[in-house]
Scaffold this motif. Structure first.
Motif, PDB file in Angstrom:
ATOM      1  N   LYS A 160       4.752  10.281  -6.889  1.00 22.62           N
ATOM      2  CA  LYS A 160       5.794  10.575  -7.879  1.00 22.62           C
ATOM      3  C   LYS A 160       5.177  10.908  -9.235  1.00 22.62           C
ATOM      4  O   LYS A 160       5.638  11.807  -9.928  1.00 22.62           O
ATOM      5  N   LEU A 161       4.146  10.167  -9.614  1.00 25.34           N
ATOM      6  CA  LEU A 161       3.458  10.419 -10.879  1.00 25.34           C
ATOM      7  C   LEU A 161       2.815  11.804 -10.877  1.00 25.34           C
ATOM      8  O   LEU A 161       2.936  12.555 -11.844  1.00 25.34           O
ATOM      9  N   GLU A 162       2.146  12.158  -9.774  1.00 29.09           N
ATOM     10  CA  GLU A 162       1.506  13.470  -9.678  1.00 29.09           C
ATOM     11  C   GLU A 162       2.547  14.589  -9.724  1.00 29.09           C
ATOM     12  O   GLU A 162       2.317  15.622 -10.352  1.00 29.09           O
ATOM     13  N   ALA A 163       3.696  14.393  -9.059  1.00 26.74           N
ATOM     14  CA  ALA A 163       4.759  15.398  -9.076  1.00 26.74           C
ATOM     15  C   ALA A 163       5.303  15.578 -10.487  1.00 26.74           C
ATOM     16  O   ALA A 163       5.555  16.704 -10.931  1.00 26.74           O
ATOM     17  N   GLN A 182       0.842  -1.203   0.000  1.00 24.97           N
ATOM     18  CA  GLN A 182       0.000   0.000   0.000  1.00 24.97           C
ATOM     19  C   GLN A 182       0.876   1.252   0.000  1.00 24.97           C
ATOM     20  O   GLN A 182       0.579   2.219  -0.694  1.00 24.97           O
ATOM     21  N   ASN A 183       1.958   1.226   0.784  1.00 29.95           N
ATOM     22  CA  ASN A 183       2.874   2.362   0.851  1.00 29.95           C
ATOM     23  C   ASN A 183       3.566   2.579  -0.493  1.00 29.95           C
ATOM     24  O   ASN A 183       3.708   3.718  -0.949  1.00 29.95           O
ATOM     25  N   GLU A 184       3.989   1.494  -1.153  1.00 27.95           N
ATOM     26  CA  GLU A 184       4.651   1.600  -2.455  1.00 27.95           C
ATOM     27  C   GLU A 184       3.698   2.183  -3.498  1.00 27.95           C
ATOM     28  O   GLU A 184       4.100   3.006  -4.331  1.00 27.95           O
ATOM     29  N   ILE A 185       2.433   1.778  -3.457  1.00 21.47           N
ATOM     30  CA  ILE A 185       1.435   2.312  -4.383  1.00 21.47           C
ATOM     31  C   ILE A 185       1.241   3.803  -4.133  1.00 21.47           C
ATOM     32  O   ILE A 185       1.179   4.598  -5.075  1.00 21.47           O
ATOM     33  N   LYS A 186       1.181   4.199  -2.870  1.00 16.33           N
ATOM     34  CA  LYS A 186       1.006   5.602  -2.515  1.00 16.33           C
ATOM     35  C   LYS A 186       2.193   6.435  -2.988  1.00 16.33           C
ATOM     36  O   LYS A 186       2.019   7.513  -3.569  1.00 16.33           O
ATOM     37  N   VAL A 187       3.416   5.954  -2.761  1.00 17.24           N
ATOM     38  CA  VAL A 187       4.625   6.670  -3.174  1.00 17.24           C
ATOM     39  C   VAL A 187       4.684   6.789  -4.698  1.00 17.24           C
ATOM     40  O   VAL A 187       5.016   7.851  -5.236  1.00 17.24           O
ATOM     41  N   ALA A 188       4.348   5.709  -5.407  1.00 16.86           N
ATOM     42  CA  ALA A 188       4.350   5.742  -6.871  1.00 16.86           C
ATOM     43  C   ALA A 188       3.332   6.760  -7.396  1.00 16.86           C
ATOM     44  O   ALA A 188       3.610   7.498  -8.349  1.00 16.86           O
TER      45      ALA A 188
END
Length: 148
Positions: free
Chosen positions: A61-64, A52-58
């Protein structure tokens, strides 16, 4: 025995996979070499939280990357370089020069490795340069080459 892999194992699977292996193989090879953990309730819950954390971080990064691509839209960088009579540049414009000018003129820190120049820039004019911000996001920066 079910095991959660902590690293890629050639014959079993990729990191994060839950695989079924013989008890001896798990106890004598996988667990001692820190290639995997026993798939008990606590470890399965930790794996779920980690995914879940990896999905959130990804997603962040995409939004940034999308935000930076929007900022780049419509912006341009001017590079002054020595040129001959017919507009031929002595040498060529490199991604390093584009990154330096983007930092100086726009205040944007762009990695030179992410700048993709379609053709070598060897004459005066305006060129569109792709900037690979994310595997799914590419920004476009206009580069104006002028003679000194």
């Amino acid at each position: 025995m079910k095991v959660i892999l902590l690293q890629d194992v050639k014959t079993l699977g990729k990191k994060g996979d839950i695989v079924n292996v013989n008890d001896g193989y798990a106890r004598n090879y996988i667990i001692p070499k820190k290639l995997g953990l026993e798939a008990n309730g606590k470890n399965l819950n930790d794996l779920k939280l980690q995914r879940q954390n990896e999905i959130k971080v990804a997603k962040e990064k995409l939004e940034a990357a999308q935000k930076v691509a929007k900022e780049l839209e419509g912006k341009s960088v001017t590079i002054k370089i020595q040129a001959g009579v017919e507009g031929k540049v002595f040498g060529s414009v490199s991604s390093k020069e584009i990154a330096l000018e983007a930092k100086r003129q726009l205040g944007m820190d762009i990695d030179k490795k992410k700048i993709v120049i379609p053709d070598t820039i060897k004459s005066i004019g305006t060129y569109n340069v792709n900037i690979k911000l994310h595997k799914d996001v590419t920004g476009i920066l206009a580069v104006k080459v002028e003679a000194k």
